[in-house]
Design an enzyme around this catalytic site. Structure first.
Site, short mmCIF file in Angstrom:
data_model
loop_
_atom_site.label_atom_id
_atom_site.label_comp_id
_atom_site.label_asym_id
_atom_site.label_seq_id
_atom_site.Cartn_x
_atom_site.Cartn_y
_atom_site.Cartn_z
N CYS A 1 1.09 -1.23 0.02
CA CYS A 1 -0.05 0.24 0.07
C CYS A 1 0.70 1.24 0.24
O CYS A 1 0.45 2.24 -0.60
CB CYS A 1 -0.97 -0.31 1.05
SG CYS A 1 -0.21 -0.50 2.10
N ARG B 1 7.88 -11.56 4.46
CA ARG B 1 7.87 -11.17 6.33
C ARG B 1 9.42 -11.94 7.17
O ARG B 1 9.16 -13.52 6.36
CB ARG B 1 6.26 -10.93 6.66
CG ARG B 1 5.69 -9.87 5.89
CD ARG B 1 4.05 -10.06 6.06
NE ARG B 1 3.61 -9.22 5.83
CZ ARG B 1 2.13 -8.82 5.27
NH1 ARG B 1 1.57 -9.77 6.16
NH2 ARG B 1 1.73 -7.90 4.56
N GLN C 1 0.81 -11.76 -2.82
CA GLN C 1 -0.86 -10.77 -2.13
C GLN C 1 -1.77 -10.61 -3.54
O GLN C 1 -0.53 -10.61 -5.04
CB GLN C 1 -0.94 -9.76 -1.99
CG GLN C 1 -0.16 -10.04 -0.54
CD GLN C 1 -0.04 -8.46 0.38
OE1 GLN C 1 0.26 -7.55 0.12
NE2 GLN C 1 0.20 -8.81 1.55
N ASP D 1 -3.21 -7.96 -5.06
CA ASP D 1 -3.47 -7.02 -3.55
C ASP D 1 -3.84 -5.40 -4.33
O ASP D 1 -4.14 -5.62 -5.63
CB ASP D 1 -2.60 -6.39 -3.22
CG ASP D 1 -2.06 -5.68 -2.34
OD1 ASP D 1 -3.58 -4.64 -2.03
OD2 ASP D 1 -1.07 -5.14 -1.42
N HIS E 1 -5.37 -1.52 -4.84
CA HIS E 1 -5.74 -0.43 -3.85
C HIS E 1 -7.37 0.97 -4.62
O HIS E 1 -6.49 1.14 -6.12
CB HIS E 1 -4.51 0.30 -3.00
CG HIS E 1 -4.05 -0.08 -2.62
ND1 HIS E 1 -2.88 -1.02 -2.52
CD2 HIS E 1 -4.05 -0.08 -1.34
CE1 HIS E 1 -2.57 -1.75 -1.77
NE2 HIS E 1 -3.47 -1.44 -0.65
N LYS F 1 -12.32 -2.89 8.87
CA LYS F 1 -12.33 -2.95 8.23
C LYS F 1 -13.48 -4.68 7.73
O LYS F 1 -13.68 -4.46 9.21
CB LYS F 1 -10.93 -4.39 7.62
CG LYS F 1 -10.87 -4.76 8.97
CD LYS F 1 -9.85 -5.86 8.81
CE LYS F 1 -8.95 -6.74 10.08
NZ LYS F 1 -7.92 -7.62 9.65
N HIS G 1 -7.70 -0.89 0.69
CA HIS G 1 -7.28 -1.75 0.34
C HIS G 1 -8.73 -2.68 0.37
O HIS G 1 -8.96 -3.32 0.94
CB HIS G 1 -6.32 -1.58 1.97
CG HIS G 1 -5.97 -0.75 2.33
ND1 HIS G 1 -4.61 -0.53 2.25
CD2 HIS G 1 -6.02 0.49 2.78
CE1 HIS G 1 -3.87 0.13 2.57
NE2 HIS G 1 -5.15 0.96 2.93
#
Length: 624
Positions: free
Chosen positions: A307, A336, A354, A356, A358, A441, A487
């Site tokens: 993000c 990670r 991911q 992902d 946005h 969320k 997100h």
């Protein structure tokens, strides 16, 4: 693990946890009866059961678990009570010292000096502290007495041991005292308990079925992925077949979101640390980030999320309200530094792919954009026959220091997401303290074939990153205005979703996802020419206007027909196309399904149409 077992009884989760916690005490009492010199750590109720950490004079074996279980049943039948006793903390320290319980003494001293919150943080056991949670030092603590066993505990418990249901001791593990590797390693005994034997048996069946479906084993057997010691733990390597499944999932998501205006972007895998310091992620997650050094002397890291990068694409030039909403999407890996002991196949890895996305929009566009994302999520999960449940994850208003932003922003954001759920007309639960640190969320949980719950998709509302990165757009009145950021993840981590999918289907993917959709099986070598004709015909079938075609192979091994059929079934291939003299003469195929169903003799056109329909509709046709 499965919710069906938990929901099967007439008892609440709170009652079930109380009974399980009481069973942990019963187990400790049994251990003390067998080994009077045993020293005890903590023993909380956990999901589906309980555990107790113990310092014992022997290394436990599975045979010892049977012995402990037998003693537990003896004590249970004595109808021992759970008697609550409250005493001063100094008296408690003296009593535990007399009983040679150094771990309890240590907890009591910690309670006296730093309060119960410190004990909970270090042990993870809220019940073991013997007092209600608080910051100050404790003066009075509570114990529970069960027969000869006395334990520091806040409770509550059942009235007596006859109220404990069916139980079973499950396993033995090692655990460092207070989670610190510098402390002694204790033996952790795990058990499970339910109010009825039927519920316990159902749970044990689910465990056995889960073992059969373990994605780590099936993934290797089906040649989907592998791991290498030279590459490192938590870093999966996907084979051609596994990569195909990943690609199909990613293409499916893209087919749903592209018509709704999502545009693909691409970002690098490393970044200067400054990006995450600005976003606020650094202070919370720097211990979980892989750090990178280079020739420049600047501090870099492997990106743990995407993000902040996407905000910089938005910030690359001036934006007008006419451009909004801007919808970015990307399938990319983040990294990670997970602890080695937490890694587990594809479900917990260090390299996380991911899907992902946005959205940058005006405040007035938030609900419409959230509803667009909601529709993508619904459409994505339909083919998998996974039931969706919804949770609204809120901030913990009693601990605002854990979050970015003002109470006003949080309340506004949470209300907007409530409006989305009201518009959808769905049932949902609200959970305080489950929000991301930057915003509330909507979390979607799915139930798999074994009715296990998995939290996957999410819609997150964020007023904070636009503020921290000073993102702006020009409003109709010419004023610089702050956008809102949404997100979204549809399947979440590709790796984790694949692990769930493998276990959901027990490796037998629906036809559209199967790496090989049909295996042509010639009965003898003389049928090879016709087998190649069959394959060529199916390869010539075009799916829509794409270049994709039916994925078909030929088993040319010099083995019996039955052995070839068995091999195809073991590889979970949906269809077996058996060809012999009769089929070659009539230009047909004897069609079999991996389930064992014999679907009869069909023309090549009929078979092609059947498989094509399953691929395009993402739904399996009836077997008979």
């Amino acid at each position: 693990m499965g919710t069906a077992v938990e929901a099967a009884g007439k008892h609440t989760q709170q009652e079930l946890d109380r009974m399980r916690h009481s069973t942990a005490h019963l187990m400790a009492a049994a251990v003390q009866a067998i080994w009077p010199e045993a020293k005890f750590g903590v023993g909380p109720a956990i999901k589906h059961g309980f555990y107790y950490d113990m310092d014992l004079p022997v290394a436990l074996t599975p045979k010892d678990l049977e012995r402990i279980e037998k003693k537990m049943r003896e004590l249970k039948n004595k109808k021992l009570g759970y008697k609550r006793i409250e005493i001063g903390v100094d008296e408690a320290i003296e009593e535990m010292s007399k009983r040679n319980q150094p771990y309890k003494v240590e907890l009591l001293k910690l309670l006296k000096e730093r309060g119960s919150t410190a004990v909970v943080q270090e042990t993870g056991d809220a019940e073991a502290i013997g007092v209600s949670e608080g910051q100050g030092g404790a003066e009075i603590v509570s114990f529970y007495e069960t027969g000869d066993f006395l334990d520091l505990c806040r409770g509550p418990h059942v009235n007596d041991t006859t109220e404990i249901g069916a139980f079973k001791l499950m396993s033995i593990a090692g655990a460092y005292w207070r989670g610190n590797e510098k402390n002694p390693q204790l033996q952790r005994l795990y058990g499970t308990a339910f109010y009825s034997k039927e519920e316990l048996d159902q749970y044990l069946w689910l465990l056995e079925e889960s073992k059969k479906r373990d994605h780590r084993r099936l993934g290797m057997e089906l040649d989907l992925f592998t791991f290498s010691d030279l590459v490192g733990a938590g870093l999966p390597l996907f084979t051609a077949k596994g990569t195909l499944v990943r690609d199909l999932l990613e293409e499916f998501v893209q087919s749903l979101q592209e018509p709704l205006g999502y545009q693909r972007v691409h970002i690098p895998h490393i970044t200067k640390n400054d990006l995450y310091k600005t976003s606020g992620h650094w202070d919370k997650f720097q211990e979980d980030i892989f750090h990178v050094s280079g020739k420049s002397g600047e501090d870099f890291c492997m990106k743990p999320m995407n993000c902040p990068h996407h905000t910089q694409i938005y910030a690359s030039r001036l934006r007008s309200y006419r451009e909004l909403p801007i919808r970015m999407s990307e399938v990319t890996s983040v990294y990670r530094d997970e602890l080695p002991g937490t890694l587990h196949g594809l479900s917990r890895v260090r390299a996380i792919t991911q899907d992902d996305g946005h959205v940058f929009c005006t405040p007035d566009q938030v609900q419409e954009e959230a509803l667009r994302i909601y529709s993508i999520i619904e459409d994505f999960y339909k083919p998998f026959d996974m039931k969706l449940t919804v949770r609204l994850s809120l901030w913990d208003e009693e601990h605002p220091e854990k979050y970015l932003g003002t109470p006003e922003l949080w309340n506004s954001a949470q209300d907007q997401l409530r409006q989305v759920l009201k518009f959808k007309g769905v049932e949902w639960v609200e959970e305080a303290g489950e929000a991301a640190f930057y915003g509330p969320k909507i979390d979607f949980t799915v139930l798999d074939a074994l009715e296990r719950e998995w939290q996957l998709a999410t819609i997150q509302l964020d007023f904070n990153l636009p503020e921290r990165f000073d993102l702006q757009y020009t409003a109709p009145d010419g004023q610089a205005t702050r956008p809102v950021m949404l997100h979204r993840a549809i399947l979440g981590s590709v790796e984790r979703f694949m692990s769930i999918l493998i276990e959901h289907y027990a490796g037998a993917f629906p036809t559209w996802l199967s790496p090989v959709q049909a295996m042509v099986i010639p009965i003898a070598d003389r049928h090879l020419d016709y087998a190649h004709e069959v394959r060529k015909t199916l390869l010539g079938v075009r799916l829509n206007s794409s270049r994709e075609t039916i994925r078909v192979e030929i088993d040319e091994a010099r083995e019996s027909m039955q052995k070839k059929i068995r091999n195809a079934q073991l590889q979970k291939i949906p269809y077996m196309l058996v060809v012999g003299d009769k089929e070659a003469e009539t230009r047909t195929v004897a069609l079999r399904h991996r389930s064992g169903s014999n679907l009869g003799t069909l023309s090549l056109d009929a078979i092609a149409e059947r498989i094509k329909t399953e691929i395009l509709t993402r739904a399996d046709l009836p077997r008979e």
